[in-house]
Scaffold this active site. Sequence first.
Site, PDB file in Angstrom:
ATOM      1  CB  SER A 294       3.022  52.092  62.588  1.00 27.44           C
ATOM      2  OG  SER A 294       3.455  51.827  63.908  1.00 27.44           O
TER       3      SER A 294
ATOM      4  N   GLY B 295       0.661  57.717  66.639  1.00 27.25           N
ATOM      5  CA  GLY B 295       2.020  57.324  66.340  1.00 27.25           C
ATOM      6  C   GLY B 295       2.254  57.191  64.855  1.00 27.25           C
TER       7      GLY B 295
ATOM      8  CB  THR C  57      19.714  32.454  56.613  1.00 30.05           C
ATOM      9  OG1 THR C  57      20.808  31.937  55.845  1.00 30.05           O
ATOM     10  CG2 THR C  57      19.488  33.910  56.239  1.00 30.05           C
TER      11      THR C  57
ATOM     12  CG  ASP D  35       8.818  54.756  72.282  1.00 41.54           C
ATOM     13  OD1 ASP D  35       8.520  53.572  72.005  1.00 41.54           O
ATOM     14  OD2 ASP D  35       8.010  55.686  72.184  1.00 41.54           O
TER      15      ASP D  35
ATOM     16  N   GLY E  89       9.695  64.839  68.127  1.00 42.48           N
ATOM     17  CA  GLY E  89       8.394  64.188  68.059  1.00 42.48           C
ATOM     18  C   GLY E  89       7.600  64.421  69.326  1.00 42.48           C
ATOM     19  CB  ILE E  90       4.084  65.540  69.862  1.00 39.06           C
ATOM     20  CG1 ILE E  90       3.213  65.946  71.055  1.00 39.06           C
ATOM     21  CG2 ILE E  90       3.374  64.494  69.019  1.00 39.06           C
ATOM     22  CD1 ILE E  90       3.681  67.168  71.778  1.00 39.06           C
ATOM     23  CG  ASP E  91       6.306  60.041  69.455  1.00 43.03           C
ATOM     24  OD1 ASP E  91       6.945  61.072  69.134  1.00 43.03           O
ATOM     25  OD2 ASP E  91       6.531  58.919  68.951  1.00 43.03           O
ATOM     26  NE  ARG E  92      12.855  61.232  70.809  1.00 42.75           N
ATOM     27  CZ  ARG E  92      13.963  61.820  70.397  1.00 42.75           C
ATOM     28  NH1 ARG E  92      14.026  62.353  69.176  1.00 42.75           N
ATOM     29  NH2 ARG E  92      15.018  61.891  71.203  1.00 42.75           N
TER      30      ARG E  92
END
Length: 277
Positions: free
Chosen positions: A22, A20, A201, A145, A123-126
Amino acid sequence: MNPETTAAKPLSPWLALVVGNSRLHWGLFADNQWLGGWHTDHLSAAQMQALASANFAAHRWERLELGLPSPIMQAGGLEGRSPLPLWAAAVVPSVLDQLVFYPHLHRVDLGQVPLSGLYPTLGIDRALAVLGAGKTYGWPSLVIDCGTALTYTAADQGGLVGGAIAPGLGLQLKTLNTFTDQLPKVLVDPEQLPHRWALATPDAMASGVIYTLLAGVRDFIADWQQHYPGGQVVLTGGDGAAIATYLAQQKSPLSTHLIQDDNLAFWGLRACRQQTL
């Protein structure tokens, strides 16, 4: 007369790797049987070569302190078996260049994914995730994802419908912290929605990011179900469980038929392997 007995054919173990943006996602199979998976940060060339030279033996993972696949190896009776064939797909192809010397490396690219209509920069992951969803849960399938990027990928009867890409939950919060002078680093509770109308915040940042992200997810699911009634919707990725929890807490009717599966890309990789055998 005693019935004839036939010795069971030993299972053939193999290792799966999905690279991936990361992280590295590893999985172990015995033929089509899933034994388990684990995750690591991206590895240096030296670390990758050390693993491959030891045929990805469990003791080498421990020595490099990269996580402990030993229980998975032992549970499958695969401790010490080597070398394991490695089926790998990469969003970052240069990572696999570190393994060119490995004798049993099978690189999977878009051309090997049995889906029509794939465009070159997808993307190959998708592609693997939506293939895995369709093969496992049926067509048509929409995969959401929830990783570094929040991606929507849809396919019907083995052909790509299309999709979209947005910043993921963590990336949105990180961007606010990184590119502004006064906004802090924020960690969200993955099991509890923040108060929408915040009085501090950090809470306001969590509210703004999470509620607008969920609104987008609901909108994509609603449009998908309008065009493909009865189509599957599958959540995956590191924030998939949190997004599913948030949607359930909102009591969204869209959340009642969601499937969560963190291993879709592995199921897709398995399908690619099966078609070559």
